[in-house]
Design an enzyme around this catalytic site. Structure first.
Site, mmCIF file in Angstrom:
data_model
loop_
_atom_site.group_PDB
_atom_site.id
_atom_site.type_symbol
_atom_site.label_atom_id
_atom_site.label_comp_id
_atom_site.label_asym_id
_atom_site.label_seq_id
_atom_site.Cartn_x
_atom_site.Cartn_y
_atom_site.Cartn_z
ATOM 1 N N HIS A 1 1.102 -0.939 -0.006
ATOM 2 C CA HIS A 1 0.116 -0.078 0.032
ATOM 3 C C HIS A 1 0.865 1.222 -0.078
ATOM 4 C CE1 HIS A 1 1.101 -0.588 4.390
ATOM 5 N NE2 HIS A 1 1.060 0.900 4.347
ATOM 6 N N ASP B 1 0.949 5.288 1.958
ATOM 7 C CA ASP B 1 0.256 5.964 2.895
ATOM 8 C C ASP B 1 -0.351 7.293 2.430
ATOM 9 O OD1 ASP B 1 1.189 4.236 4.789
ATOM 10 O OD2 ASP B 1 3.048 5.093 5.297
ATOM 11 N N HIS C 1 4.891 0.059 -0.016
ATOM 12 C CA HIS C 1 5.441 -0.793 0.815
ATOM 13 C C HIS C 1 4.505 -1.868 1.563
ATOM 14 C CE1 HIS C 1 3.925 2.628 3.083
ATOM 15 N NE2 HIS C 1 3.924 1.937 4.169
ATOM 16 N N ARG D 1 7.762 -8.639 15.786
ATOM 17 C CA ARG D 1 8.271 -7.032 15.014
ATOM 18 C C ARG D 1 7.244 -6.127 15.638
ATOM 19 N NH1 ARG D 1 7.591 -3.333 10.725
ATOM 20 N NH2 ARG D 1 9.702 -2.633 9.976
#
Length: 335
Positions: free
Chosen positions: A207, A209, A264, A274
């Protein structure tokens, strides 16, 4: 530990087997104290829409403290975490990303950063957790905002807008009605992926941002990937002491395509969790978004229709992650 069967994993996005993606050593690095940092920032935004920021002035203690407090929340029993959700859009969420069918191997907290419009869900999260969690969030956001203003002002100067217009971008985030938000993503390890013959489990799908700028800090676990201009996906080496800056869709429009909003994604790790913290800097809802007149060359046409941030935000959040969100706002090419 929850063990997932292959049918259960099929509910998530699995990438087809491919050559392992090596850590990409070409990520631009910008030292915020460098005499020509403004030029380095602009070049990175033009070439990649993404860069690593070092010597940024945010104390590591703030990062480490927030990571510690956030992990305590995500280690709570699922029933306790569920009390802070489902997101409205703020609050706790798990697996589902948005209302349109996107899923990922993650859980998250989404918080509003404007103290005047803190959502009831955000207040509930702070109320149900120790005060030091709220303090850690607020101290971190305050420091990252101040750093972000500096980056945007350097960016404006690097674009040649001059000292008089150096706040043309930062003012939108400093505005008391700024529509910015803060997201804490936790990607649990997924050992089952080891049995998938080289396939990868997607933690957060590809996607861009929507906002002006995104400021990301994560722990030392890899997983973040960006898409280069030629369509190649590369893995970003983790660095828990630095920030990674993303150009958002809104900034791409304001620069009339000079900067590119970077696509990304995040892949799940088989053995390590993570944790990422992302500040999304957005303008006020009523702000009209269009290319900055002072950037336009003589005779240059706008590539985009004018819209308000609210119009774009509404369209973006009713789309799928991988959709070309700017597509409907692009002007037809001149013949």
């Amino acid at each position: 530990m929850v063990v997932l069967s292959q049918p259960a994993l099929d509910h998530f996005l699995l990438l087809q087997p491919c050559k392992p993606t090596p850590l990409f050593t070409g990520i631009p690095v910008v030292d915020l104290t460098h005499p020509d940092a403004k030029t380095l920032i602009v070049n990175a935004c033009k070439d990649y829409g993404f860069f690593k920021l070092v010597n940024h002035g945010v104390p590591f203690d703030l990062m480490a403290n927030l990571e510690h407090e956030t992990l305590k929340f995500f280690k709570k029993p699922q029933s306790d975490k569920d009390r802070a959700g489902p997101p409205d859009p703020f609050g706790y969420g798990s697996k589902r990303i948005g209302p349109n069918g996107d899923v990922g191997w993650l859980e998250y907290l989404l918080l509003n950063t404007n103290p005047d419009v803190i959502s009831p869900r955000s207040l509930f999260i702070f109320k149900e957790n120790p005060q030091n969690f709220r303090v850690a969030v607020e101290e971190y956001i305050r420091a990252v905002k101040n750093m972000c203003y500096v980056v945007l002002e350097m960016m404006a100067e690097g674009l040649g807008l001059g000292v008089a217009q150096r706040n043309v971008l930062s003012r939108l985030l400093e505005d008391e009605k700024s529509d910015s938000c803060f997201r804490l993503n936790h990607y649990p390890p997924c050992p089952e992926v080891q049995a998938l013959n080289g396939r990868n489990l997607v933690g957060f799908g590809e996607h861009t941002d929507p906002q002006i700028i995104s400021v990301l800090r994560s722990n030392s676990t890899s997983g973040l990937q960006i898409c280069l201009a030629d369509g190649t996906w590369v893995s970003v080496p983790p660095d828990q002491t630095s920030f990674f800056i993303n150009v958002g869709d809104t900034l791409q429009v304001m620069t009339n395509g000079r900067f590119k909003s970077v696509k990304h994604r995040v892949l799940a790790d088989t053995t390590k969790s993570r944790l990422s913290m992302i500040y999304f800097g957005g303008p006020p809802l009523s702000e009209k978004i269009a290319p900055l007149p002072s950037l336009m060359l003589k005779g240059e046409e706008s590539l985009y229709k004018e819209f308000t941030w609210w119009e774009y935000k509404k369209a973006a959040y009713t789309s799928r992650l991988a959709d070309n969100r700017l597509g409907p706002f692009e002007k037809p090419a001149a013949h």
